[in-house]
Design an enzyme around this catalytic site. Sequence first.
Site, PDB file in Angstrom:
ATOM      1  N   ASN A 170     -21.875 -21.238   1.963  1.00 16.91           N
ATOM      2  CA  ASN A 170     -21.776 -20.332   3.435  1.00 16.91           C
ATOM      3  C   ASN A 170     -21.066 -19.312   2.399  1.00 16.91           C
ATOM      4  OD1 ASN A 170     -22.071 -21.958   5.430  1.00 16.91           O
ATOM      5  ND2 ASN A 170     -21.184 -23.216   4.352  1.00 16.91           N
ATOM      6  N   GLU A 171     -22.247 -18.033   2.421  1.00 19.34           N
ATOM      7  CA  GLU A 171     -21.693 -17.173   2.137  1.00 19.34           C
ATOM      8  C   GLU A 171     -21.236 -15.847   3.304  1.00 19.34           C
ATOM      9  OE1 GLU A 171     -21.387 -16.758  -1.432  1.00 19.34           O
ATOM     10  OE2 GLU A 171     -23.215 -17.371  -2.621  1.00 19.34           O
TER      11      GLU A 171
END
Length: 639
Positions: A170-171
Amino acid sequence: MLYQIETKHQPVGQFEDTRFEKIHNIIYKSSLEASAIVAKEIAALIKQKQKENKNCVLGLATGSSPIKVYEELVRMHKEENLSFYNVITFNLDEYYPMEKDNVQSYFYFMHEHLFNHIDIHPENINIPSGSVDLDEIRQYCIDYEMKIKNAGGLDFQLLGIGRTGHIGFNEPGSHINSGTRIITLDHITRVDAAPAFLGIKNVPRKAITMGIGTVKSAKRIVLLAWGNNKSEIIKETIEGKISSEVPATYLQEHNNTTFVLNQEASAELTRVKTPWLVKSCIWNEDLKLKAVVWLSELLNKSILKLTDKDYNDNGMSGLLSEEGTAYDINIKMFNRLQSTITGWPGGKPFSDDSNRPERANPAKKRVLIFSPHPDDDVISMGGTFDRLVEQGHEVHVAYQTSGNIAVSDEEALKFAEISKNIKSSKEVDEIIKFLENKKSNEIKDSIAVRNLKGLIRKSESLAATRFFNLPDKNVHFLNLPFYETGTIKKGSLTQEDIDIVKSIISEIQPHQIYAAGDLADPHGTHKICLDALFIALEQQKHEKEFLKDTWVWLYRGAWHEWESYEIDMAVPMSPDQVLRKRHAIFYHQSQKDGVMFQGDDHREFWVRVEDRNRLTANRYNQLGLADYAAIEAFKRHHF
Ligand code: F6R
């Protein structure tokens, strides 16, 4: 709060509910110790569920952080009968596209590190697939979420953290309620993955990852972080505002999360870095120096100009009342720093050494420089090395590994072709054939190619040590076996490696040992080489009389430097000496102009190190000490 980690294993730091920290965290001395404690918590949960006749649903991570947790779980399975029959696992993520049998896949990773060695039912293993058709991914992700729910939800989620603040993949930009989905990897994440893929161009651009919402639904979350390069993001995550720019900050809202850190990863936390801003401190001499250097840098004033008001305004009134006045503390700390500077790293003969970093006697010392790769010696302490030889000490260099992995195929082919032109042989023909047929994503070389690559680095090292006028007989190539896997992943340190290190120490009987003190995890070659030395010294210290007179000096590798307050010996270099050092580094031609494992710093090693040595000198100067062109820094290790 439900925090379950046992703390009787003497963490070196505990979460304090101050205005700074928003996530429960525990700091351990080493990642090894910390990993064993996390594995113990997981094992306890599995057993508790077994008693209740329930399944235990684990969310698992890959990457370097959890490796030792998995090793410990495998050990518990083998030695303590820990069974995984009731365990269902869901992995966080997988690169996309990615085939299962690719050595870089997380599927491969999980089997290699855990699943192949325990009794989990294969049907209970869930890892996002990197080979689903693009138009089926949406449904595939919905199904993955459903599968977690149907299994009863995640009882425990293990996490690492990326330098971007990602959890799973989850950037930055990820939504707090996001579910499993396909995402685009951040550039920094791809850079960090590049060594494993032999270059950034081979790193996939996308991945499938559980979402933040999925992770946050876990009943218990433990995030692991080791090493200096995680310290900034750990501070932001624990102390910063919740923001989609640092997705891990969403964990501030989860009420049963613990961050398990080692000392290096915790280094930027306010409580660790500047404890005087958080609470009243017990002021030992090292903490005093750290605080005074910090104050001087913060206010951009040399130490001798700091005033009582400066101390009082910056949380250091306690120190002031202990020491008297700013004048008293300033002088004391200034003198301490001043006495770290010496142009005589082997000790200045026939002079008063009471305020010098090294002993005057014996005037001529035996010196053993350990270099993890065949170039760290000149990169990290080339100036000091040069002086030691010039000042008449008996200097030896021991290259701990062959460094063969870091030689490109093109470089190896060049030498093989030259060799063939001089005298053709079957072996050279085979090397050329192997290299010409090697596929771009193929990692493992034949033994002959590995030998050639090792030989290239050996010849380069000798060119550099000859330039420093060191006789070849004083250059030792240890070729430690842990390194010789032919792949980026190294083997574990064994007694065989340690015995090799012990034997060179016994042979030389050095008064001084220099070694790369990259204490930062994770498990890089420098750390393993240092472990080998430390264990060798521990094993020998009661047997070998000469070790009572051996002082160990640690230099830092190519990546970062000691902080000014940590330095015990600072060896200045004149502009000419800087050039000589550069010259020596240039002999390592296979590592020039685009090395294979560059990291995210695009400067060549010699540029990096010159910048670093100049910076150390500038820092000293700004603290009010003399203005040198460059300084190499060392910290003494007591064993
Ligand atoms: C791995 C994952 C990532 C890693 C993170 C840290 O499954 O989802 O979030 O945990 O990139 O990686 P390491 O531990 O290699 O520093």
